[in-house]
Design an enzyme around this catalytic site. Structure first.
Site, PDB file in Angstrom:
ATOM      1  N   CYS A  11      48.283  42.530  37.647  1.00  0.00           N
ATOM      2  CA  CYS A  11      47.978  42.671  36.126  1.00  0.00           C
ATOM      3  C   CYS A  11      48.739  43.210  35.462  1.00  0.00           C
ATOM      4  O   CYS A  11      49.879  44.977  36.686  1.00  0.00           O
ATOM      5  CB  CYS A  11      46.802  44.033  35.516  1.00  0.00           C
ATOM      6  SG  CYS A  11      46.632  44.490  33.955  1.00  0.00           S
TER       7      CYS A  11
ATOM      8  N   CYS B  74      48.555  47.507  34.261  1.00  0.00           N
ATOM      9  CA  CYS B  74      48.129  48.675  35.049  1.00  0.00           C
ATOM     10  C   CYS B  74      48.593  48.085  36.192  1.00  0.00           C
ATOM     11  O   CYS B  74      48.068  49.142  37.186  1.00  0.00           O
ATOM     12  CB  CYS B  74      46.466  48.928  35.170  1.00  0.00           C
ATOM     13  SG  CYS B  74      45.389  47.757  35.684  1.00  0.00           S
TER      14      CYS B  74
ATOM     15  N   CYS C 110      41.301  42.241  33.402  1.00  0.00           N
ATOM     16  CA  CYS C 110      41.346  43.046  34.590  1.00  0.00           C
ATOM     17  C   CYS C 110      40.302  43.974  34.828  1.00  0.00           C
ATOM     18  O   CYS C 110      39.913  44.618  33.474  1.00  0.00           O
ATOM     19  CB  CYS C 110      42.977  43.324  34.461  1.00  0.00           C
ATOM     20  SG  CYS C 110      42.891  45.095  35.005  1.00  0.00           S
TER      21      CYS C 110
ATOM     22  N   CYS D 146      41.883  47.828  33.517  1.00  0.00           N
ATOM     23  CA  CYS D 146      42.222  48.544  32.613  1.00  0.00           C
ATOM     24  C   CYS D 146      41.510  47.240  31.502  1.00  0.00           C
ATOM     25  O   CYS D 146      41.712  48.396  29.821  1.00  0.00           O
ATOM     26  CB  CYS D 146      43.603  48.345  32.447  1.00  0.00           C
ATOM     27  SG  CYS D 146      44.549  46.260  31.947  1.00  0.00           S
TER      28      CYS D 146
ATOM     29  N   CYS E  35      42.232  30.163  35.308  1.00  0.00           N
ATOM     30  CA  CYS E  35      43.680  30.108  34.391  1.00  0.00           C
ATOM     31  C   CYS E  35      44.252  30.941  33.659  1.00  0.00           C
ATOM     32  O   CYS E  35      43.703  31.500  32.908  1.00  0.00           O
ATOM     33  CB  CYS E  35      43.264  28.380  33.390  1.00  0.00           C
ATOM     34  SG  CYS E  35      44.250  27.785  32.151  1.00  0.00           S
TER      35      CYS E  35
END
Length: 163
Positions: free
Chosen positions: A78, A81, A126, A129, A150
């Site tokens: 991510c 984070c 995510c 976060c 995707c």
């Protein structure tokens, strides 16, 4: 008779889509995540494009991500984070213009749904976060999971595998 039936089916479809568009069903916005920050803090830490995608669920322009062509072994994390999301071994070329994966790292992502296009889509966040990553579709490789995650490339960073 066929025209009446077709018009009735089309009207029913449009009404049902319109009704769903009014519902708020995004689990990502209501879940408590390990990493939480104010909108101002996210704006300060992320680029404007990262903020638009990760925090406002925008979509990057297809075929613009540097991560689209990445094939070397490693982990996609991510961009907000650093949470581990996907492995290169599960990446495939979907031809859509966005990095695509047939599965996520266990515990790396969370799922919700959105109706921004007047129909329900499975949204990927995510798990750490809550940042918006993209969507999951059922048109991935049949020989593996059949899923296509995707994902917006701007929502991720790539960490090559250490040799």
């Amino acid at each position: 008779m066929k025209k009446i039936l077709l018009c009735t089916l089309l009207a029913t479809f449009l009404i049902s889509c319109n009704g769903n568009a009014q519902k708020k069903s995004d689990e990502g916005s209501s879940k408590n995540y390990e990493v939480t920050k104010s909108e101002a803090e996210w704006k300060e830490e992320l680029t404007s494009q990262e903020f638009a995608v990760l925090r406002k669920a925008a979509t990057e322009t297809p075929y613009t991500s540097e991560l689209l062509k990445v094939k070397e072994p490693g982990t996609f994390v991510c961009a907000a984070c650093g949470n581990e999301l996907y492995k290169t071994k599960n990446k495939f070329d979907s031809g859509t213009g966005w990095p695509s994966f047939d599965r996520a790292i266990d515990g790396g992502v969370a799922y919700g749904s959105d109706t921004k296009l007047s129909y329900q889509r499975d949204e990927v966040h995510c798990a750490r976060c809550g940042g918006h990553l993209g969507h999951v579709f059922n048109d991935g490789p049949r020989e593996t999971t059949g899923k296509r995650h995707c994902i917006n490339g701007v929502a991720m960073d790539f960490k090559p595998e250490k040799e």
